[in-house]
Motif scaffolding. Structure first.
Motif, PDB file in Angstrom:
ATOM      1  N   PRO A 230       0.822  -1.219   0.000  1.00  0.00           N
ATOM      2  CA  PRO A 230       0.000   0.000   0.000  1.00  0.00           C
ATOM      3  C   PRO A 230       0.849   1.260   0.000  1.00  0.00           C
ATOM      4  O   PRO A 230       1.881   1.334   0.671  1.00  0.00           O
ATOM      5  CB  PRO A 230      -0.814  -0.094   1.290  1.00  0.00           C
ATOM      6  CG  PRO A 230      -0.722  -1.503   1.726  1.00  0.00           C
ATOM      7  CD  PRO A 230       0.548  -2.050   1.158  1.00  0.00           C
ATOM      8  N   ILE A 231       0.432   2.214  -0.782  1.00  0.00           N
ATOM      9  CA  ILE A 231       0.985   3.552  -0.897  1.00  0.00           C
ATOM     10  C   ILE A 231       2.332   3.574  -1.633  1.00  0.00           C
ATOM     11  O   ILE A 231       2.628   4.524  -2.336  1.00  0.00           O
ATOM     12  CB  ILE A 231       1.107   4.263   0.481  1.00  0.00           C
ATOM     13  CG1 ILE A 231      -0.225   4.163   1.245  1.00  0.00           C
ATOM     14  CG2 ILE A 231       1.542   5.701   0.362  1.00  0.00           C
ATOM     15  CD1 ILE A 231      -1.434   4.742   0.558  1.00  0.00           C
ATOM     16  N   VAL A 232       3.121   2.534  -1.527  1.00  0.00           N
ATOM     17  CA  VAL A 232       4.453   2.509  -2.138  1.00  0.00           C
ATOM     18  C   VAL A 232       4.372   2.707  -3.646  1.00  0.00           C
ATOM     19  O   VAL A 232       5.105   3.522  -4.215  1.00  0.00           O
ATOM     20  CB  VAL A 232       5.200   1.197  -1.798  1.00  0.00           C
ATOM     21  CG1 VAL A 232       6.503   1.089  -2.564  1.00  0.00           C
ATOM     22  CG2 VAL A 232       5.438   1.108  -0.306  1.00  0.00           C
ATOM     23  N   SER A 233       3.476   1.984  -4.317  1.00  0.00           N
ATOM     24  CA  SER A 233       3.405   2.105  -5.777  1.00  0.00           C
ATOM     25  C   SER A 233       2.922   3.492  -6.192  1.00  0.00           C
ATOM     26  O   SER A 233       3.382   4.031  -7.196  1.00  0.00           O
ATOM     27  CB  SER A 233       2.519   1.016  -6.378  1.00  0.00           C
ATOM     28  OG  SER A 233       1.189   1.151  -5.964  1.00  0.00           O
TER      29      SER A 233
ATOM     30  N   GLU B 155      -3.599  -3.491  -8.405  1.00  0.00           N
ATOM     31  CA  GLU B 155      -2.923  -2.565  -7.495  1.00  0.00           C
ATOM     32  C   GLU B 155      -3.776  -2.333  -6.254  1.00  0.00           C
ATOM     33  O   GLU B 155      -4.914  -1.885  -6.352  1.00  0.00           O
ATOM     34  CB  GLU B 155      -2.654  -1.226  -8.171  1.00  0.00           C
ATOM     35  CG  GLU B 155      -1.649  -1.320  -9.297  1.00  0.00           C
ATOM     36  CD  GLU B 155      -1.222   0.041  -9.798  1.00  0.00           C
ATOM     37  OE1 GLU B 155      -0.415   0.681  -9.092  1.00  0.00           O
ATOM     38  OE2 GLU B 155      -1.697   0.441 -10.864  1.00  0.00           O
ATOM     39  N   VAL B 156      -3.190  -2.617  -5.122  1.00  0.00           N
ATOM     40  CA  VAL B 156      -3.878  -2.372  -3.850  1.00  0.00           C
ATOM     41  C   VAL B 156      -4.185  -0.880  -3.707  1.00  0.00           C
ATOM     42  O   VAL B 156      -5.242  -0.506  -3.205  1.00  0.00           O
ATOM     43  CB  VAL B 156      -3.032  -2.890  -2.662  1.00  0.00           C
ATOM     44  CG1 VAL B 156      -3.590  -2.422  -1.342  1.00  0.00           C
ATOM     45  CG2 VAL B 156      -2.971  -4.407  -2.703  1.00  0.00           C
ATOM     46  N   ASP B 157      -3.287  -0.038  -4.195  1.00  0.00           N
ATOM     47  CA  ASP B 157      -3.527   1.404  -4.096  1.00  0.00           C
ATOM     48  C   ASP B 157      -4.786   1.820  -4.858  1.00  0.00           C
ATOM     49  O   ASP B 157      -5.501   2.724  -4.427  1.00  0.00           O
ATOM     50  CB  ASP B 157      -2.333   2.188  -4.622  1.00  0.00           C
ATOM     51  CG  ASP B 157      -1.170   2.192  -3.651  1.00  0.00           C
ATOM     52  OD1 ASP B 157      -1.284   1.565  -2.580  1.00  0.00           O
ATOM     53  OD2 ASP B 157      -0.144   2.819  -3.954  1.00  0.00           O
ATOM     54  N   ASP B 158      -5.063   1.174  -5.977  1.00  0.00           N
ATOM     55  CA  ASP B 158      -6.303   1.476  -6.704  1.00  0.00           C
ATOM     56  C   ASP B 158      -7.513   1.129  -5.848  1.00  0.00           C
ATOM     57  O   ASP B 158      -8.477   1.891  -5.791  1.00  0.00           O
ATOM     58  CB  ASP B 158      -6.367   0.704  -8.019  1.00  0.00           C
ATOM     59  CG  ASP B 158      -5.484   1.303  -9.099  1.00  0.00           C
ATOM     60  OD1 ASP B 158      -4.926   2.396  -8.895  1.00  0.00           O
ATOM     61  OD2 ASP B 158      -5.355   0.659 -10.158  1.00  0.00           O
TER      62      ASP B 158
END
Length: 140
Positions: free
Chosen positions: A39-42, A110-113
């Motif tokens: 999370p958040i890294v990408s 993508e978890v961020d999505d």
């Protein structure tokens, strides 16, 4: 009146969004299955590698704003007037869509999505509640 408009527009809007997620913006099938789960890294790495801050802002904000209309789903499905039920249903659905992107290689899981899209639904839900409170007579 507003609910009637929403009921008419949400299905074509959803189909348009799905088109964008799988085929829009020149997407082509990738050679490999891609997955980002930190999370958040990408998102931070994406912003660092972006050509301009404007582009980075537009893409990150777009992942939020484009999903705000789903915060109004309680107008179609009364059970989704409860925030917990809405978020559970949405996270389940968007996870399936992200998995389909992964397995079809027409995008990246993508978890961020999932996080940004869900935040958009949450904001939409808050806006819906505010509209109902202030303009209840106009919403019907």
């Amino acid at each position: 009146m507003l609910k009637k408009f929403y009921k008419i527009i949400i299905v074509p809007y959803t189909l348009f969004l799905l088109y964008l997620m799988f085929f829009g913006m020149g997407r082509r099938q990738m050679d490999d299955h891609l997955l980002t789960v930190a999370p958040i890294v990408s998102t931070v790495n994406f912003i660092k590698g972006c050509i301009s801050w404007k582009d980075a802002f537009m893409i990150v904000a777009g992942n939020i704003v484009m999903f705000m209309p789903f915060g109004f789903l309680g107008w179609l499905f009364p059970k989704l007037n409860n925030l917990q039920d809405l978020l559970f249903a949405f996270v389940s659905a968007i996870t399936i869509v992200e998995a389909l992107q992964y397995f079809s290689r027409m995008g990246i899981f993508e978890v961020d999505d999932v996080i940004l899209n869900t935040f958009g639904v949450f904001l939409g839900f808050l806006i819906k509640k505010n509209i109902e409170k202030r303009f209840g007579y106009f919403v019907k």
